[in-house]
Scaffold this motif. Structure first.
Motif, PDB file in Angstrom:
ATOM      1  N   ASN A 123     -35.336  18.140 -20.001  1.00 41.23           N
ATOM      2  CA  ASN A 123     -34.118  18.280 -19.201  1.00 41.23           C
ATOM      3  C   ASN A 123     -33.034  18.837 -20.126  1.00 41.23           C
ATOM      4  O   ASN A 123     -33.308  19.071 -21.317  1.00 41.23           O
ATOM      5  N   LYS A 125     -30.769  17.521 -21.708  1.00 44.64           N
ATOM      6  CA  LYS A 125     -30.430  16.642 -22.829  1.00 44.64           C
ATOM      7  C   LYS A 125     -31.548  16.467 -23.844  1.00 44.64           C
ATOM      8  O   LYS A 125     -31.276  16.108 -24.998  1.00 44.64           O
ATOM      9  N   TYR A 126     -32.801  16.689 -23.427  1.00 39.96           N
ATOM     10  CA  TYR A 126     -33.912  16.418 -24.331  1.00 39.96           C
ATOM     11  C   TYR A 126     -34.976  17.513 -24.316  1.00 39.96           C
ATOM     12  O   TYR A 126     -35.343  18.018 -23.250  1.00 39.96           O
ATOM     13  N   TYR A 149     -32.389  15.698 -29.196  1.00 43.67           N
ATOM     14  CA  TYR A 149     -31.264  15.467 -28.281  1.00 43.67           C
ATOM     15  C   TYR A 149     -30.405  16.726 -28.252  1.00 43.67           C
ATOM     16  O   TYR A 149     -29.887  17.157 -29.280  1.00 43.67           O
ATOM     17  N   THR A 150     -30.270  17.340 -27.059  1.00 40.59           N
ATOM     18  CA  THR A 150     -29.592  18.632 -26.937  1.00 40.59           C
ATOM     19  C   THR A 150     -28.388  18.579 -26.004  1.00 40.59           C
ATOM     20  O   THR A 150     -28.016  19.586 -25.401  1.00 40.59           O
ATOM     21  N   LYS A 151     -27.770  17.401 -25.884  1.00 37.78           N
ATOM     22  CA  LYS A 151     -26.576  17.304 -25.029  1.00 37.78           C
ATOM     23  C   LYS A 151     -25.518  18.286 -25.491  1.00 37.78           C
ATOM     24  O   LYS A 151     -24.859  18.942 -24.692  1.00 37.78           O
ATOM     25  N   ASN A 152     -25.328  18.380 -26.818  1.00 36.87           N
ATOM     26  CA  ASN A 152     -24.503  19.441 -27.401  1.00 36.87           C
ATOM     27  C   ASN A 152     -25.460  20.557 -27.795  1.00 36.87           C
ATOM     28  O   ASN A 152     -26.145  20.455 -28.809  1.00 36.87           O
ATOM     29  N   ARG A 159     -33.832  12.432 -32.200  1.00 36.43           N
ATOM     30  CA  ARG A 159     -33.659  11.080 -31.661  1.00 36.43           C
ATOM     31  C   ARG A 159     -34.903  10.216 -31.843  1.00 36.43           C
ATOM     32  O   ARG A 159     -34.839   8.995 -31.770  1.00 36.43           O
TER      33      ARG A 159
END
Length: 200
Positions: A123, A125-126, A149-152, A159
């Protein structure tokens, strides 16, 4: 005079750009993991001392891993019942614990050959980055998946590591829960356990 000031500012700015570039990784998750692995391999050579390896591997972990995020995850349900002061104390202990655990596991390797094989975007975020620790005469091939973790999107962070299907973060969470539960829910006992490991 103004020209000299301009030149000075220019070189300071340019040097800062170079330093930031040297200390940053790619925003592409697959390339990010490849760069982290390559950097670690350069450190884990036989000619480097144990102290040097531990110092440099810690620097990589501080840049590439979401240590706070991992730490909060491993607390599980107990995080909600902790005060701000307890969370602050835990975060400081967990960072030291994580760095020591991380470096001690890797320093035994002198020439790890890790091949990044692909990605699975879960998704926004990940992303799971798939890799293989190649077999040697003494050790078998090991499948390693990196949970990134790819939220930014400009600053991916590690993670979790899933080694042959086993999540290290989840395992850590279960171990911490066991310590707390065996001491009647007293999180301070976990703090003592972390400090004992740090002091070894």
């Amino acid at each position: 005079m103004k020209k000299k000031i301009f030149i000075t500012i220019f070189f300071i700015f340019f040097s800062t750009l170079l330093i930031n570039k040297a200390n940053s990784y790619s925003s592409d998750p697959k390339q990010f993991i490849a760069e982290v692995v390559d950097e670690a391999k350069k450190i884990l050579v036989e000619t480097n001392s144990q102290e040097f390896k531990e110092k440099k591997l810690s620097e990589i972990a501080l840049k590439a891993a979401d240590i706070d995020g991992i730490g909060y995850y491993t607390l599980g349900k107990y995080r909600k019942g902790m005060s701000d002061g307890e969370l602050e104390e835990y975060s400081a202990l967990f960072k030291k614990y994580f760095l020591k655990s991380f470096t001690s596991r890797l320093t035994d390797y002198s020439d790890p050959k890790i091949e990044v094989t692909g990605i699975d975007v879960l998704n926004p975020k990940y992303t799971i980055v798939k890799s293989l620790l190649l077999a040697t005469d003494k050790k078998p091939e090991v499948k390693i998946d990196w949970r990134v973790y790819t939220k930014n999107p400009d600053k991916p962070l590690i993670r979790d590591l899933i080694v042959e299907g086993l999540s290290l973060a989840r395992t850590q969470k279960e171990e911490f829960a066991s310590v707390i539960e065996s001491n009647n829910g007293d999180v301070k006992k976990l703090f003592i356990t972390l400090q004992e490991f740090i002091n070894k």
